[in-house]
Structure formats: structure tokens, C-alpha cells
Design a protein around this motif. Sequence first.
Motif, PDB file in Angstrom:
ATOM      1  N   LYS A 154       0.826  -1.206   0.000  1.00 41.61           N
ATOM      2  CA  LYS A 154       0.000   0.000   0.000  1.00 41.61           C
ATOM      3  C   LYS A 154       0.861   1.257   0.000  1.00 41.61           C
ATOM      4  CE  LYS A 154      -3.817   2.181   2.523  1.00 41.61           C
ATOM      5  NZ  LYS A 154      -4.727   2.073   3.694  1.00 41.61           N
ATOM      6  N   GLN A 155       1.880   1.292   0.849  1.00 41.55           N
ATOM      7  CA  GLN A 155       2.761   2.461   0.918  1.00 41.55           C
ATOM      8  C   GLN A 155       3.567   2.626  -0.373  1.00 41.55           C
ATOM      9  OE1 GLN A 155       2.991   4.784   3.255  1.00 41.55           O
ATOM     10  NE2 GLN A 155       1.465   3.856   4.582  1.00 41.55           N
ATOM     11  N   ARG A 156       4.036   1.524  -0.914  1.00 42.29           N
ATOM     12  CA  ARG A 156       4.814   1.608  -2.152  1.00 42.29           C
ATOM     13  C   ARG A 156       3.951   2.077  -3.317  1.00 42.29           C
ATOM     14  NH1 ARG A 156       6.856  -1.382  -6.463  1.00 42.29           N
ATOM     15  NH2 ARG A 156       9.099  -1.100  -6.816  1.00 42.29           N
ATOM     16  N   ASN A 157       2.732   1.578  -3.402  1.00 44.47           N
ATOM     17  CA  ASN A 157       1.814   2.043  -4.454  1.00 44.47           C
ATOM     18  C   ASN A 157       1.525   3.529  -4.311  1.00 44.47           C
ATOM     19  OD1 ASN A 157       1.616  -0.448  -5.680  1.00 44.47           O
ATOM     20  ND2 ASN A 157      -0.299  -1.012  -4.675  1.00 44.47           N
ATOM     21  N   ALA A 158       1.344   3.977  -3.071  1.00 47.88           N
ATOM     22  CA  ALA A 158       1.081   5.405  -2.839  1.00 47.88           C
ATOM     23  C   ALA A 158       2.256   6.245  -3.322  1.00 47.88           C
ATOM     24  CB  ALA A 158       0.814   5.651  -1.363  1.00 47.88           C
ATOM     25  N   LEU A 159       3.486   5.768  -3.069  1.00 50.78           N
ATOM     26  CA  LEU A 159       4.668   6.502  -3.540  1.00 50.78           C
ATOM     27  C   LEU A 159       4.715   6.533  -5.063  1.00 50.78           C
ATOM     28  CD1 LEU A 159       7.446   7.839  -3.123  1.00 50.78           C
ATOM     29  CD2 LEU A 159       8.427   5.537  -3.054  1.00 50.78           C
ATOM     30  N   LEU A 160       4.462   5.373  -5.695  1.00 48.14           N
ATOM     31  CA  LEU A 160       4.503   5.328  -7.160  1.00 48.14           C
ATOM     32  C   LEU A 160       3.486   6.277  -7.780  1.00 48.14           C
ATOM     33  CD1 LEU A 160       4.880   1.474  -7.682  1.00 48.14           C
ATOM     34  CD2 LEU A 160       6.538   3.212  -8.378  1.00 48.14           C
ATOM     35  N   LYS A 161       2.314   6.381  -7.167  1.00 44.57           N
ATOM     36  CA  LYS A 161       1.280   7.258  -7.725  1.00 44.57           C
ATOM     37  C   LYS A 161       1.574   8.727  -7.464  1.00 44.57           C
ATOM     38  CE  LYS A 161      -2.363   3.777  -7.359  1.00 44.57           C
ATOM     39  NZ  LYS A 161      -3.574   3.328  -6.640  1.00 44.57           N
ATOM     40  N   SER A 162       1.970   9.055  -6.242  1.00 46.04           N
ATOM     41  CA  SER A 162       2.183  10.465  -5.896  1.00 46.04           C
ATOM     42  C   SER A 162       3.441  11.031  -6.536  1.00 46.04           C
ATOM     43  CB  SER A 162       2.261  10.624  -4.379  1.00 46.04           C
ATOM     44  OG  SER A 162       3.385   9.945  -3.862  1.00 46.04           O
ATOM     45  N   ALA A 163       4.462  10.180  -6.690  1.00 43.69           N
ATOM     46  CA  ALA A 163       5.740  10.674  -7.221  1.00 43.69           C
ATOM     47  C   ALA A 163       5.927  10.355  -8.691  1.00 43.69           C
ATOM     48  CB  ALA A 163       6.890  10.071  -6.414  1.00 43.69           C
ATOM     49  N   ALA A 164       4.907   9.823  -9.350  1.00 41.94           N
ATOM     50  CA  ALA A 164       5.053   9.410 -10.746  1.00 41.94           C
ATOM     51  C   ALA A 164       5.550  10.529 -11.653  1.00 41.94           C
ATOM     52  CB  ALA A 164       3.733   8.849 -11.261  1.00 41.94           C
ATOM     53  N   PRO A 165       4.986  11.765 -11.589  1.00 40.62           N
ATOM     54  CA  PRO A 165       5.491  12.831 -12.476  1.00 40.62           C
ATOM     55  C   PRO A 165       6.965  13.141 -12.231  1.00 40.62           C
ATOM     56  CG  PRO A 165       3.365  13.436 -11.544  1.00 40.62           C
ATOM     57  CD  PRO A 165       3.828  12.219 -10.812  1.00 40.62           C
ATOM     58  N   VAL A 166       7.374  13.084 -10.972  1.00 38.99           N
ATOM     59  CA  VAL A 166       8.774  13.359 -10.646  1.00 38.99           C
ATOM     60  C   VAL A 166       9.664  12.216 -11.125  1.00 38.99           C
ATOM     61  CG1 VAL A 166      10.412  13.714  -8.754  1.00 38.99           C
ATOM     62  CG2 VAL A 166       8.147  14.759  -8.655  1.00 38.99           C
ATOM     63  N   LEU A 167       9.218  10.983 -10.902  1.00 37.67           N
ATOM     64  CA  LEU A 167      10.026   9.832 -11.276  1.00 37.67           C
ATOM     65  C   LEU A 167      10.180   9.699 -12.790  1.00 37.67           C
ATOM     66  CD1 LEU A 167       8.571   7.240  -8.741  1.00 37.67           C
ATOM     67  CD2 LEU A 167      10.892   8.144  -8.746  1.00 37.67           C
ATOM     68  N   ILE A 211       6.611   2.713 -12.716  1.00 36.20           N
ATOM     69  CA  ILE A 211       6.533   4.173 -12.662  1.00 36.20           C
ATOM     70  C   ILE A 211       5.466   4.683 -13.628  1.00 36.20           C
ATOM     71  CG2 ILE A 211       7.799   6.282 -13.223  1.00 36.20           C
ATOM     72  CD1 ILE A 211      10.321   4.894 -12.096  1.00 36.20           C
ATOM     73  N   GLU A 212       5.402   4.077 -14.806  1.00 39.84           N
ATOM     74  CA  GLU A 212       4.397   4.494 -15.789  1.00 39.84           C
ATOM     75  C   GLU A 212       2.983   4.164 -15.323  1.00 39.84           C
ATOM     76  OE1 GLU A 212       4.666   6.214 -18.592  1.00 39.84           O
ATOM     77  OE2 GLU A 212       6.800   6.491 -18.169  1.00 39.84           O
ATOM     78  N   ARG A 213       2.809   3.015 -14.681  1.00 40.02           N
ATOM     79  CA  ARG A 213       1.471   2.568 -14.299  1.00 40.02           C
ATOM     80  C   ARG A 213       1.091   2.953 -12.876  1.00 40.02           C
ATOM     81  NH1 ARG A 213       1.020  -3.646 -16.155  1.00 40.02           N
ATOM     82  NH2 ARG A 213      -0.991  -3.343 -15.120  1.00 40.02           N
ATOM     83  N   GLY A 214       2.076   3.287 -12.051  1.00 37.16           N
ATOM     84  CA  GLY A 214       1.784   3.711 -10.687  1.00 37.16           C
ATOM     85  C   GLY A 214       1.306   2.595  -9.787  1.00 37.16           C
ATOM     86  N   VAL A 215       1.818   1.369 -10.015  1.00 35.02           N
ATOM     87  CA  VAL A 215       1.377   0.224  -9.209  1.00 35.02           C
ATOM     88  C   VAL A 215       2.503  -0.795  -9.123  1.00 35.02           C
ATOM     89  CG1 VAL A 215       0.422  -1.044 -11.181  1.00 35.02           C
ATOM     90  CG2 VAL A 215      -0.512  -1.421  -8.896  1.00 35.02           C
ATOM     91  N   THR A 216       2.558  -1.532  -8.013  1.00 38.28           N
ATOM     92  CA  THR A 216       3.572  -2.560  -7.800  1.00 38.28           C
ATOM     93  C   THR A 216       3.229  -3.808  -8.598  1.00 38.28           C
ATOM     94  OG1 THR A 216       4.030  -1.719  -5.576  1.00 38.28           O
ATOM     95  CG2 THR A 216       4.730  -3.968  -6.061  1.00 38.28           C
ATOM     96  N   LEU A 217       4.153  -4.231  -9.460  1.00 39.11           N
ATOM     97  CA  LEU A 217       3.884  -5.327 -10.393  1.00 39.11           C
ATOM     98  C   LEU A 217       4.517  -6.647  -9.989  1.00 39.11           C
ATOM     99  CD1 LEU A 217       4.379  -3.389 -13.759  1.00 39.11           C
ATOM    100  CD2 LEU A 217       2.238  -3.949 -12.613  1.00 39.11           C
ATOM    101  N   VAL A 218       5.330  -6.653  -8.955  1.00 32.71           N
ATOM    102  CA  VAL A 218       6.025  -7.867  -8.529  1.00 32.71           C
ATOM    103  C   VAL A 218       5.769  -8.094  -7.048  1.00 32.71           C
ATOM    104  CG1 VAL A 218       8.288  -8.906  -8.138  1.00 32.71           C
ATOM    105  CG2 VAL A 218       7.815  -7.744 -10.293  1.00 32.71           C
ATOM    106  N   GLY A 219       5.528  -9.343  -6.692  1.00 34.65           N
ATOM    107  CA  GLY A 219       5.340  -9.678  -5.286  1.00 34.65           C
ATOM    108  C   GLY A 219       4.244 -10.719  -5.111  1.00 34.65           C
TER     109      GLY A 219
END
Length: 398
Positions: A159-172, A284-292
Motif C-alpha cells: 500500500k505504501q509503495r503504491n502510494a509513492l509510485l502514484k504520488s511521485a510518478a510525475p517526478v520519477l 513508474i508508468e502505471r503507478g502500481v507494484t507489479l512484482v510480489g
Amino acid sequence: MYVRHLSLGDFRSYHTAELPLGPGVTTFEGLNGQGKTNLVEAIGYLATLGSHRVAQDAPLVRFGAEQAIVRGVVVRDGRETLVELEISPGRANRAKLNRSPLTRTREVLGSLRTVLFAPEDLALVKGDPSERRRFLDDLLVQRQPRWAGVRADYDKVVKQRNALLKSAAPVLRRRGRRRPAYDRPPEAEDRSSALHTLDVWDQHLSQVGASLLYARLRLLRDLGPYLTTAYDEVSAGASDARATYRCSLHEEAAAAIAAGEVPELPELSELLLDSLGRVREQEIERGVTLVGPHRDDLVLQLGELPAKGYASHGESWSFALGLRLASFQLLRHDLREDPVLILDDVFAELDAGRRSRLAGMVSDCEQVLITAAVGDDVPTELAEGARFHVKRGEVSPA
């Protein structure tokens, strides 16, 4: 292990209910919609802190009430334990053992263990991967309650990692040329910071995820022989049933695991970290964790064909039932005691041969709880136990 007494307060259709139980077979008879399943659902909730019918707690509380109470007296090796749960939608649930309040509700896990088979279990064969992941994780917790904490920790990390990917996507997504630090624009610093934070979460996910994945793989390895035997007995050896694990690691590692390999914990952690690195740009493009482990699946097969999409209705029922019976046998072997076996509206869906074979397989269980709309659906081998009639939320001896 068996439940000696069940008490309900404002649970589902019951304002109050006091139900004496005992070892052996107990059958709850009554037309659909009268409250039979509510009784066994409450016992399952005492064991797992969850319902086999709904994902949220709100439907468990009787309409108009603020909370529900479920109490059960559990007998193990001649000793009694009182398990109490207070279900309060919108607030934290509370739990007691022998009237002593517990800090966390999950501390009651292990006090009662159940294996419950219900019509909803067809989703194990025909449904989404999330159903099969839940099956594995719930069985892990039944086997060793500490895995409830590991699973909760993993869910938080994702959940925390997905939140980071979504919130920081433009920066990343910003790249730009490498520049010396004194000439680096502010957005480059932002991206560097975001990537560092993502690296930290990658480490967390690889560690907790490896623990959960390792536990699942070992569980499946232990469950496999019981599944083959249970399916053969239910279906009279009609086909070879087996289950393999499909993981989200990179292709080479995934193939080895699907073939039955169980890497050690440090290796799994490295494999997860490596696989995360390979899909970082996609994440980064999709804003979601794909492995795990949250992306994995349990592949059920009959012979060389996947059960999903190929198995008949009867074969699907037999496979789902085989998974539950295999779980029962695994827990019986591990714990040196029988969990409570619950068969919710099962016999109406089985032909005469499967009914008789199932009855023979469960007749020696310490406690079996059965619900049936029609008493004649229950095989004669199981018909001599206690019987209750359920009508409009009232339970009486049949």
C-alpha cells in the motif's frame, strides 16, 4: 478440538442465540434464508476473524444494532477456552480470551481452528487469483497464527509503495541529462529523492514478500499429496488433481518455482529485488507494484489441463472440496488434533456417489457441522448425530 457452546448477540439475523454443541456430527436443517449458514459463519469467524461470505464486517451486525457479539467455548484436550469477539463496524473490533481483554484481536487466532467448505468455494476454481491467494494465506494462518502479522505487514508495504509510485510518478518520469550537483535543477533533486525512497520500499517489499512467498511455497509442497488423495477419494479417481505456483518473478525464476523448486529465504529476497528492478520503469508508468506475492496465483490442474475453464461443474466442485479436505488432513497431521469441519450446504450439490464418499471421509472427524435445506440430502452415514431445526432465526432441536 470442538465447540461446546455458541452464543450470539445481534449477529446477522440473530438478536440472541444460545446453542449447545458437542463432538460428532451436528446438522442444521431449514429452508434457505432461515439462518443456518449464519450459525456456522459465526463459528468460522471465531477461528479466522473473517467471513467466508463477505469481505467487510458491516453485514455481520444485525440491522439496527451497533455491534455484534460472538462467543464460543472451545474444548481442547479436556480444557475449555472461552473466545469472545465484539464486532463493531467503523471501529476497532475487540477480543477476549477467558474474559481477559487482548491488545489485538488476532491474538485469538489458534484458539479455534476450522475448515469450512461452502458453495462460495467454487470461486477457488473458477474465480480470480485473489481467491486462491486468500486460500493459501488463510491456511497459513490456521497452521501458524504468526503469519497473520506477516501478511498484514506485507499489505502495508504494498500500500505504501503504491502510494509513492502514484504520488511521485510525475517526478520519477523526469529524466534529463546528468549534471554536476551545483548545476542540477530542483526537479532533478526531487527525482533523486523519490528514487531513493523507492529503493527503500523495494528493500522492505523484498524482505517481507520473500517471507510470505517462502511460506506459501512450503505450504503448497506439504499440501500437494493430501490434495491428490482427497480429490481421488471424492471423485473416485476420475483425474489427477494438482496445484502449482505461478509467481511474478522474472521468467527463469518463475519457471523453476512452477516446477516445484522452493528457494531459500535469502535467495527469494534477492530474486524479488532483481525482479522489481527489471519492471521499475513499467511500475513508474502505471503507478502500481507489479512484482510480489500479491500478484501471484495458484494454478489448479486436472491432468494436463487447467481446471479453470476446462473442468465440468462436478469436477470443479470436487476440486474445491478436495482443497478443503486436503487442508483438514494437513492441519490434522500438523496439530495432532482435528480442526472443526464445517460443510455448509454441500450435499445438495453432490451426486449420490460423491455424497457417500464424502461421508466416509469425514465420519471419523471429532466435530462436523453440517447445514442442509433438506435433511434427506445428508447421507445416512452422518444422519445419526444431533439435529437442529432453524426457522426465522430461531434454533430448536429437530
